[in-house]
Design a protein around this motif. Sequence first.
Motif, short mmCIF file in Angstrom:
data_model
loop_
_atom_site.label_atom_id
_atom_site.label_comp_id
_atom_site.label_asym_id
_atom_site.label_seq_id
_atom_site.Cartn_x
_atom_site.Cartn_y
_atom_site.Cartn_z
N TYR A 429 0.83 -1.21 0.00
CA TYR A 429 0.00 0.00 0.00
C TYR A 429 0.87 1.25 0.00
CZ TYR A 429 -3.97 2.98 1.40
OH TYR A 429 -4.95 3.93 1.45
N ALA A 430 1.89 1.27 0.84
CA ALA A 430 2.78 2.43 0.90
C ALA A 430 3.49 2.66 -0.43
CB ALA A 430 3.81 2.24 2.02
N GLU A 431 3.98 1.58 -1.04
CA GLU A 431 4.69 1.73 -2.31
C GLU A 431 3.76 2.23 -3.40
OE1 GLU A 431 7.32 -0.92 -5.51
OE2 GLU A 431 6.90 -1.72 -3.51
N ALA A 432 2.56 1.65 -3.47
CA ALA A 432 1.62 2.07 -4.51
C ALA A 432 1.20 3.53 -4.32
CB ALA A 432 0.40 1.16 -4.49
N LYS A 433 0.95 3.91 -3.09
CA LYS A 433 0.57 5.30 -2.83
C LYS A 433 1.69 6.27 -3.23
CE LYS A 433 -3.59 5.77 -1.00
NZ LYS A 433 -4.59 6.71 -1.59
N HIS A 434 2.93 5.88 -2.96
CA HIS A 434 4.04 6.74 -3.35
C HIS A 434 4.14 6.85 -4.88
CE1 HIS A 434 7.87 8.74 -3.55
NE2 HIS A 434 8.36 7.76 -4.28
N ASP A 445 1.75 7.11 8.44
CA ASP A 445 1.45 6.73 9.82
C ASP A 445 0.79 5.36 9.92
OD1 ASP A 445 2.54 9.07 10.71
OD2 ASP A 445 0.65 10.05 11.21
N LYS A 446 0.01 4.97 8.92
CA LYS A 446 -0.66 3.67 9.02
C LYS A 446 0.05 2.57 8.21
CE LYS A 446 -4.29 4.68 5.57
NZ LYS A 446 -5.77 4.79 5.40
N THR A 447 1.27 2.89 7.77
CA THR A 447 2.06 1.87 7.08
C THR A 447 3.47 1.80 7.67
OG1 THR A 447 2.63 3.48 5.33
CG2 THR A 447 0.74 2.01 4.93
N ILE A 448 4.38 2.64 7.21
CA ILE A 448 5.78 2.58 7.63
C ILE A 448 5.93 2.85 9.13
CG2 ILE A 448 8.13 3.37 7.19
CD1 ILE A 448 6.78 1.98 4.81
N LYS A 449 5.22 3.84 9.63
CA LYS A 449 5.33 4.16 11.05
C LYS A 449 4.88 2.99 11.92
CE LYS A 449 4.03 7.56 14.57
NZ LYS A 449 3.34 8.86 14.82
N LEU A 450 3.78 2.35 11.54
CA LEU A 450 3.30 1.19 12.29
C LEU A 450 4.34 0.07 12.32
CD1 LEU A 450 -0.47 0.73 11.35
CD2 LEU A 450 0.50 1.57 13.49
N ASP A 473 14.23 9.92 -2.94
CA ASP A 473 14.70 9.55 -1.61
C ASP A 473 13.63 8.81 -0.83
OD1 ASP A 473 17.18 10.64 -2.07
OD2 ASP A 473 16.74 12.55 -1.10
N LEU A 474 12.38 9.23 -0.98
CA LEU A 474 11.29 8.55 -0.29
C LEU A 474 11.09 7.15 -0.85
CD1 LEU A 474 9.08 8.60 1.82
CD2 LEU A 474 7.58 9.77 0.17
N ARG A 475 11.26 7.01 -2.16
CA ARG A 475 11.18 5.68 -2.77
C ARG A 475 12.25 4.76 -2.17
NH1 ARG A 475 11.47 7.16 -7.62
NH2 ARG A 475 9.23 6.98 -8.14
N THR A 476 13.45 5.29 -2.00
CA THR A 476 14.52 4.50 -1.39
C THR A 476 14.15 4.06 0.02
OG1 THR A 476 16.24 5.61 -2.70
CG2 THR A 476 16.93 4.55 -0.64
N VAL A 477 13.56 4.95 0.80
CA VAL A 477 13.15 4.62 2.17
C VAL A 477 12.12 3.50 2.17
CG1 VAL A 477 11.92 5.49 4.19
CG2 VAL A 477 13.69 6.89 3.11
N ILE A 478 11.12 3.61 1.30
CA ILE A 478 10.04 2.61 1.25
C ILE A 478 10.57 1.26 0.78
CG2 ILE A 478 7.88 2.00 0.10
CD1 ILE A 478 7.25 5.03 0.06
N ARG A 479 11.43 1.28 -0.23
CA ARG A 479 11.99 0.02 -0.72
C ARG A 479 12.90 -0.61 0.31
NH1 ARG A 479 13.52 1.06 -7.16
NH2 ARG A 479 11.34 1.31 -7.89
#
Length: 562
Positions: A429-434, A445-450, A473-479
């Motif tokens: 979900y986080a990757e798709a949203k990004h 807050d409801k994905t990576i933070k959790l 940079d955010l893509r790198t964090v999520i991946r």
Amino acid sequence: MILSQEEIIRMRKFYQWVSISNFNEKIMTIRKISILLLVIGTLTACEDVDQPLTNDYPETAFWKTQDEALAALTACYENMYRSDYFFGNEALSDNAYNKGNGFGNVSQISNGGYDGRTGRVAEEWSYHYWGINKCNLVLENADRAVTDANLLARIKAEARFIRAFHHFQLATWYGDVPLVNKVLTLAEAKVITRTPRAQVIQSVLEELEIAEADLPVVYSDATDRGRIIKAAAIALRARVNLYESNWEQVVQDCEKLINTTDNGVFTLVPRYEKIFTLDNEYNKEIIFDLQYGAARTYDAQRFFLPQSVGKLRSNLVPSESLVSDYVMINGKGIHDAGSDYDEENPYENRDPRFKKTIIHHGSKIYDLDGKLQEILTYPGSTPSLNTIENQVASPSGYYFRKYYDSTASNFNSGINLILIRYADVLLMYAEAKHELGQMNAAIWDKTIKLLRQRAGFDEPEALEFDVTLSSDDLRTVIRRERRTELAFEGLHIYDIRRWKTIESVLNEPVKGIRITTNQFPKDENGNILVDRRVFLPRHYFWPIPQYEIDQNKNLLPNNPGW
């Protein structure tokens, strides 16, 4: 091997039905028997038999009762996936390295020196088609044995899910593959052609949608634990869409599990390491897993544990690439400004999941005898049993801890292997949203933070959404979050393929721990050089197995470059 109905009849052993009623016990008591027929490999069956075996296969003797239909469906589950594929996938990626020829020759595949005769490349094709054939038999015959309309619909939904899973795996590894949604005649099996990959994927998505409608949200009977549920069809469809970069569809699928409880109640287990233990199976995070236990076990842990614990060669080991991707406790990458990374104490103040997944120099672990061992991997350490100097020890200086089963008898573990869990849904979900340009503090807050809170992060810098990060940079964090959360769960190889980073990361040398002595080849930073790998454009899809081409020239032309 793509089997026809005539070939099945010639086996003279269709299914040896189980007579026990408990689904989990059925899965657990299944063993493998070898049957030679046109060099087709293995036929899996169950130990308990309630049908006689005769010289001729009496098809009319089967599909007479509901129990027989359920037993046939159970056989479909057993043939869904293999533990050596699950663990071996790590060494196909830059997460791990496999020394030797284990796990279906994955080292040969990662080194680029393989073809259509190589272990896993040759075997996985026939393995999945045998599974597809089992599902087709259930789908075409269950009506003869089941009169309860609701049960019949559920049986077919389970079989559809498994068949879709097999086709998804085949299309992922081989590209264009025959789409087999019926039991083939002998003539059809001999001339079948490959279906365009896009058409196979579309069929998979459609199958999962049909299955979702007839699968239960939860099973009321505890004896059905481990069966496919509605959420599994939704989550697998999200994964298929993720791999195809269908971002809006990924969001739609994930929101069926994140924003509502209509399709099941899922949550993150409070302690990360407890997800992968025998005493916490069937927890609220697991959406679908492979059933093990009792007579059905796997011994893979003997090959990823320290030699002093596993008693055999440590062949499947983490890479420095994976270790380096675990962030610091403040959420920064080890090479980022302000990370506070200390080369002299490289394993301190890291992502808490690191020490729960990786064994490093100085780690402590209880062996199967209950003795606490300190694992020393640096050269010159005493004792030297687990150091990189020992040829039976890890060549990278690291070992895997995740999925270690200290309760195993003779190292044969019965811990279920998780194929889909809720954490993956959050990450998808986080990757798709990004990728849709919709990542914000609320989604974070409801994905990576959790996930980070569950892992044990507590510094605001690691937990709060950083609005200053660029999209890249955010893509790198999520991946990176996806890689470390799901490390050693067999998924990273698929990610680097779809991200198109595989050519870069697999053409880099495999590296291990940083050392100060000169007895091993090192890079400019002092990390030992373990091996080299090769990934070429043709390696995105495996070649069609040579044996299959020898039997059916209509499978040609082979994939580009092969």
